[in-house]
Design a protein around this motif. Structure first.
Motif, PDB file in Angstrom:
ATOM      1  N   GLY A   1       4.963 -22.250  14.473  1.00 11.68           N
ATOM      2  CA  GLY A   1       4.895 -22.872  15.800  1.00 11.68           C
ATOM      3  C   GLY A   1       5.987 -23.893  15.989  1.00 11.68           C
ATOM      4  N   ARG A   2       6.787 -24.117  14.948  1.00  8.71           N
ATOM      5  CA  ARG A   2       7.949 -25.010  15.054  1.00  8.71           C
ATOM      6  C   ARG A   2       9.159 -24.261  14.532  1.00  8.71           C
ATOM      7  N   MET A   3      10.259 -24.395  15.212  1.00  7.61           N
ATOM      8  CA  MET A   3      11.446 -23.705  14.728  1.00  7.61           C
ATOM      9  C   MET A   3      11.964 -24.386  13.457  1.00  7.61           C
ATOM     10  N   ARG A   4      12.477 -23.568  12.543  1.00  4.85           N
ATOM     11  CA  ARG A   4      13.079 -24.130  11.321  1.00  4.85           C
ATOM     12  C   ARG A   4      14.589 -24.072  11.441  1.00  4.85           C
ATOM     13  N   ASP A   5      15.247 -24.933  10.671  1.00  4.25           N
ATOM     14  CA  ASP A   5      16.708 -24.817  10.655  1.00  4.25           C
ATOM     15  C   ASP A   5      17.101 -23.634   9.772  1.00  4.25           C
ATOM     16  N   ILE A   6      18.354 -23.190   9.921  1.00  6.72           N
ATOM     17  CA  ILE A   6      18.817 -22.026   9.155  1.00  6.72           C
ATOM     18  C   ILE A   6      20.023 -22.415   8.298  1.00  6.72           C
ATOM     19  N   VAL A   7      20.056 -23.697   7.948  1.00  7.52           N
ATOM     20  CA  VAL A   7      21.262 -24.251   7.353  1.00  7.52           C
ATOM     21  C   VAL A   7      21.684 -23.535   6.070  1.00  7.52           C
ATOM     22  N   ASP A   8      20.717 -22.961   5.343  1.00  4.25           N
ATOM     23  CA  ASP A   8      21.067 -22.322   4.063  1.00  4.25           C
ATOM     24  C   ASP A   8      21.451 -20.857   4.234  1.00  4.25           C
ATOM     25  N   THR A   9      21.250 -20.292   5.429  1.00  4.45           N
ATOM     26  CA  THR A   9      21.530 -18.853   5.576  1.00  4.45           C
ATOM     27  C   THR A   9      22.344 -18.543   6.834  1.00  4.45           C
ATOM     28  N   ILE A  10      23.094 -19.515   7.315  1.00  2.70           N
ATOM     29  CA  ILE A  10      23.933 -19.261   8.505  1.00  2.70           C
ATOM     30  C   ILE A  10      24.861 -18.084   8.195  1.00  2.70           C
ATOM     31  N   GLN A  11      24.944 -17.158   9.133  1.00  2.00           N
ATOM     32  CA  GLN A  11      25.794 -15.982   8.932  1.00  2.00           C
ATOM     33  C   GLN A  11      27.188 -16.224   9.510  1.00  2.00           C
TER      34      GLN A  11
ATOM     35  N   VAL B   1      21.880 -21.352  16.583  1.00  2.00           N
ATOM     36  CA  VAL B   1      23.306 -21.664  16.576  1.00  2.00           C
ATOM     37  C   VAL B   1      23.594 -22.880  17.473  1.00  2.00           C
ATOM     38  N   ALA B   2      22.956 -22.923  18.633  1.00  2.00           N
ATOM     39  CA  ALA B   2      23.188 -24.042  19.555  1.00  2.00           C
ATOM     40  C   ALA B   2      22.814 -25.367  18.883  1.00  2.00           C
ATOM     41  N   LEU B   3      21.695 -25.366  18.167  1.00  2.00           N
ATOM     42  CA  LEU B   3      21.243 -26.614  17.535  1.00  2.00           C
ATOM     43  C   LEU B   3      22.147 -27.001  16.363  1.00  2.00           C
TER      44      LEU B   3
ATOM     45  N   HIS C   1      12.120 -30.377  15.886  1.00  2.00           N
ATOM     46  CA  HIS C   1      12.240 -30.838  14.491  1.00  2.00           C
ATOM     47  C   HIS C   1      13.536 -30.377  13.834  1.00  2.00           C
ATOM     48  N   VAL C   2      14.249 -29.489  14.506  1.00  2.00           N
ATOM     49  CA  VAL C   2      15.423 -28.907  13.850  1.00  2.00           C
ATOM     50  C   VAL C   2      16.521 -29.957  13.656  1.00  2.00           C
TER      51      VAL C   2
ATOM     52  N   GLU D   1      20.317 -35.334  12.262  1.00  2.00           N
ATOM     53  CA  GLU D   1      20.855 -35.794  13.545  1.00  2.00           C
ATOM     54  C   GLU D   1      19.717 -36.059  14.516  1.00  2.00           C
ATOM     55  N   THR D   2      19.830 -37.144  15.256  1.00  2.00           N
ATOM     56  CA  THR D   2      18.766 -37.457  16.208  1.00  2.00           C
ATOM     57  C   THR D   2      19.290 -37.766  17.616  1.00  2.00           C
TER      58      THR D   2
END
Ligand SMILES: Nc1ncnc2c1ncn2[C@@H]1O[C@H](COP(=O)(O)OP(=O)(O)OP(=O)(O)O)[C@@H](O)[C@H]1O
Length: 810
Positions: A202-212, A240-242, A276-277, A283-284
């Motif tokens: 229910g919350r988006m996660r970041d993808i920092v470890d698997t960015i393509q 990507v936008a975040l 939360h991403v 970054e805030t």
């Protein structure tokens, strides 16, 4: 240790031991690798704890300070704020602090660890212990391939739970064995697929470890100019936008901290879903808003009726608003007599009458309009012109030669013939007229000071006003704009309020005068301070021959006064939130296809440099006035200088479901290419036909089984708006806390939403209800259904009663 091929990497390379040497025993290698990484991670967390301790210490120290002077207090506030931000930032990176390691081919360079923030070894010449994922040094982690290894021999993914390393996965970049490459173009395939198949929260996660790689290029595109990213459902546009926001804030820190970054999303539920991403990426300072929240003082989520939205979203409304403003600048048909009320002692014309002749008013209006200032600012010119002319009128009457003919009504032009009063007297009369309350009221009728809300309320409330402002609109369309005063503002009104605000301008003379008075007072005070300082200096150094630099040589009263002004310590985001005219350093727009041309005008005003990132999918456009082609939408703003990128891989939706969605896409626009799925699940979407009146109960029964099936995951039920109430009620009989509506809490297990409310969201299982009704409910119904079908990360069921829409039938 799980070993997997990178694109063009070795599939069957020998298991690599943690020190980089080849080892024979995979299991032993696994354990050893994990142990090595664990000890490195321990060191990193140790350092993180120290940094937190320092920040906490700074915070406590600052909180203990009292601050005796305004500047001390401001200083303290600033330290508290910085330390607080630091503590929060260091707290937010706890999970997944370090997720990657690069080993280089020549062995000359030590391994490079990549993580959420940069950490340095202070005791050792500030050697980098951890490289921030946004730093150029981290880039090979996302881009290196066997064909273009950029010096990298091995890329290692660290899978961690809390502070513990659970697994490491290696990709060895070896061109010789490129023929054995895995899924073409994927980086860290095993880690990526593991991330994608995790259940949703229910919350988006970041993808920092698997960015393509295709995503990385968008994230790190230069700041300047306008970048449009088109991508089908689930291609990672939001992600990507975040990450781009975080990257830009890191890379252009000084500029963007000052000017701020605005992120525009489709609705509040979505903004909460992604909130939360950015903190997890350390970054805030990004201001997140829906279009309905772009006008400070008005916050609305009320959707407009589609037909009315179409009228309100079109740029022809600019002319309508201009005409509506012009319509408020009136010339009376007949002369208007105004009884002067105030006691104008000087010239004894109290209780006298002045006459506002239509010609006088028309001349003043023309003069004021010629200034091209906004309405409320041009009013000053209008009033001055009228007062000027009335001044002559009064002066002539008061100062007439008693033996001459009556001035008023005669042929005497101002200044001609018989006036006995001098210029100074006339000026005094004008000053008195300018402060007369009855005259002011009469002028208000002719050229009122208006707020945007007033202008629009009055316009919408009157057929006559609408007819005057929109003569070119057919009557039926004009009627769509009618609304009663007090009716709630809709999302489509917000860009119009913004446009109106531009046309009206803000008369801030009173504020400016107040500030000027304050500034003068500060200077007077500073002059006093400097005089005292200079006096005491000259006594002390009276007898000395040497030339002494006096305080007044180094500092003027103005400079000293400036220093007394307390600096505004709010962040750019905080200030921008309440300032309609704030211009941002960068603007990011998600689900950008939904914005109307009027909304784009409002946004472009907030970004005059045109430094924007726009992500969206023209196949998903639901809004009647939304985008069909990006080039057309942005032609008025960027003059052909549009940078475009396309994301072609869907990370969310499995192949089985994308195949069905692709058939629908052909109905929306046959020229569009569906994204290709990164994975399949083996689960075909199912279709169930039930009688119409049993749909709600059937949905409820299915929700019960699907909710049990997904366990911790999420179930989304996507309904036509016409069935939302009935289906929600039925679902709540089995899941009482099921979320629904505009403000749905997605952390609950089940949510019942319309396709528009589900925009941008995703669920482990999706049930699409009555797709034929979703299609017929709006002119963009096929796009709504396309959105609905592609919200799932795993399973899809369709419950219908009648004929399936074209594209969905078997
Ligand atoms: N590189 C990646 N690594 C891991 N997960 C990813 C990656 N890219 C995208 N995802 C995941 O895929 C899902 C879809 O991403 P996202 O919501 O950003 O897509 P989108 O293009 O905005 O979709 P839509 O247009 O349908 O709203 C999300 O769960 C996201 O975390």
């Amino acid at each position: 240790m799980a070993e997997q091929p990178a694109p063009g990497s070795t599939r069957d390379a020998a298991v690599t031991a943690p020190d980089g040497s080849a080892g024979a025993d995979a299991a032993a290698g696994d354990a050893a690798a994990v142990a090595v990484e664990q000890s490195y991670l321990d060191r990193l967390y140790g350092r993180l704890d120290e940094l937190r301790g320092d920040a906490q210490g700074r915070l406590s120290g600052a909180l203990r300070q009292v601050g005796n002077t305004p500047s001390e207090r401001a200083e303290r506030e600033s330290v508290v704020r910085d330390a607080n931000d630091q503590v929060a930032m260091l707290g937010a990176v706890e999970q997944g602090l370090c997720f990657g390691r690069l080993d280089f081919a020549d062995g000359a360079e030590p391994p490079r660890y990549v993580g959420r923030i940069g950490i340095f070894d202070e005791a050792n010449g500030y050697e980098p212990l951890l490289v921030d994922w946004r730093a150029p040094a981290a880039r090979p982690f996302y881009l290196a391939t066997a064909a273009a290894p950029d010096g990298v021999r091995r890329r290692r993914h660290l899978d961690t739970r809390g502070r513990r390393v659970v697994e490491v996965t290696d990709e060895v970049l070896d061109l010789d064995d490129a023929a054995h490459a895995g899924h073409e173009g994927l980086t860290g395939e095993a880690t990526l697929l593991a991330a994608l198949s995790r259940s949703r929260t229910g919350r988006m996660r970041d993808i920092v470890d698997t960015i393509q790689a295709e995503q990385d290029r968008v994230i790190r595109a230069p700041l300047a100019g306008m970048l449009v990213v088109q991508g089908g459902p689930g291609t990672g546009k939001t992600a990507v936008a975040l990450h781009r926001a975080a990257y830009l804030l890191y890379t252009y820190r000084e500029q963007l901290t000052r000017q701020g970054v605005l992120l525009v999303g489709p609705h509040r539920t979505f903004l909460r879903y992604i909130e939360h991403v950015l903190p997890a990426l350390a970054e805030t300072g990004v201001l997140a808003r829906t279009v309905g929240e772009l006008f400070p003082g008005v916050a609305t989520a009320v959707e407009e009726e589609p037909e009315a939205g179409l009228v309100k979203g079109a740029t022809s409304m600019v002319e309508v608003l201009r005409a509506a403003v012009a319509d408020r600048q009136r010339v009376p048909d007949e002369p208007v007599e105004v009884l002067i009320d105030d006691s104008h002692q000087g010239f004894g014309f109290q209780h006298d009458t002045v006459v506002l002749e239509p010609e006088t008013v028309a001349a003043a209006r023309d003069r004021a309009r010629r200034t091209t200032r906004p309405h409320n600012l041009a009013r000053e010119v209008f009033v001055a012109e009228v007062v000027d002319s009335l001044g002559w009128q009064v002066a002539q009457r008061l100062g007439d030669d008693p033996y001459a003919d009556q001035a008023l009504g005669g042929n005497d032009a101002p200044g001609e013939g018989t006036l006995l009063l001098n210029e100074g007297d006339v000026a005094e009369i004008r000053r008195e007229l300018a402060t007369d309350s009855r005259l002011a009221a009469a002028l208000d009728e002719l050229w009122p000071t208006l707020t945007p809300q007033q202008l629009l309320t009055d316009l919408y409330a009157s057929d006559d006003r609408l007819a005057a402002a929109a003569p070119a609109l057919p009557e039926a369309r004009r009627a769509l704009l009618r609304r009663d005063p007090g009716a709630p503002w809709t999302v489509s009104d917000v860009p119009l309020l913004d446009e109106a605000a531009e046309l009206l301008g803000v008369d801030d003379r009173a504020r400016r005068e107040r500030e000027e008075r304050l500034r003068r007072r500060r200077i007077e005070y500073a002059e006093g301070v400097l005089e005292v300082a200079a006096g005491s200096m000259s006594q002390e150094f009276e007898d000395e021959e040497t030339e002494v630099l006096e305080v007044t040589d180094a500092l003027t009263a103005e400079q000293l006064a400036e220093r007394q002004v307390e600096a505004d310590r709010r962040t750019a985001a905080e200030r921008a939130a309440v300032d309609r005219q704030w211009t941002f350093g960068h603007v990011i727009v998600d689900e950008a296809q939904e914005l109307s041309p009027m909304a784009w005008r409002a946004l472009m005003r907030r970004c005059p440099t045109r430094s924007l990132t726009v992500v969206g999918d023209v196949a998903q456009t639901a809004d009647e006035s939304g985008t069909r082609t990006w080039a057309d939408t942005f032609a008025p703003y960027v003059d052909g200088r549009l940078r475009t990128a396309e994301l072609a891989t869907s990370y969310r939706t499995p192949a089985e479901i994308l195949a069905v969605a692709a058939r629908l896409l052909a109905h929306i626009d046959p020229t569009l290419t569906p994204p290709r799925a990164v994975r399949d699940t083996g689960d075909e979407p199912w279709f169930r036909c039930v009688p119409s009146d049993l749909i709600a109960t059937e949905v409820a029964d299915t929700v019960r089984t699907e909710a049990a099936e997904v366990g911790d995951g999420r179930v989304g039920v996507i309904v036509p708006a016409g069935r939302a109430t009935a289906v929600t009620a039925a679902v709540r009989t089995v899941v009482p806390d099921a979320a629904s509506g505009d403000d749905a809490d997605l952390e609950r297990g089940v949510a019942v939403l319309t396709a528009r409310q589900a925009k941008g969201l995703e669920f482990d299982t999706v049930l699409v209800v009555a797709p034929d009704e979703i299609v017929t409910e709006s002119r963009r119904g096929y796009s709504d259904l396309y959105v609905a079908l592609t919200r799932t990360t795993n399973r899809l069921g369709v419950i219908h009663s009648g004929q399936l829409p074209a594209g969905l039938e078997a």
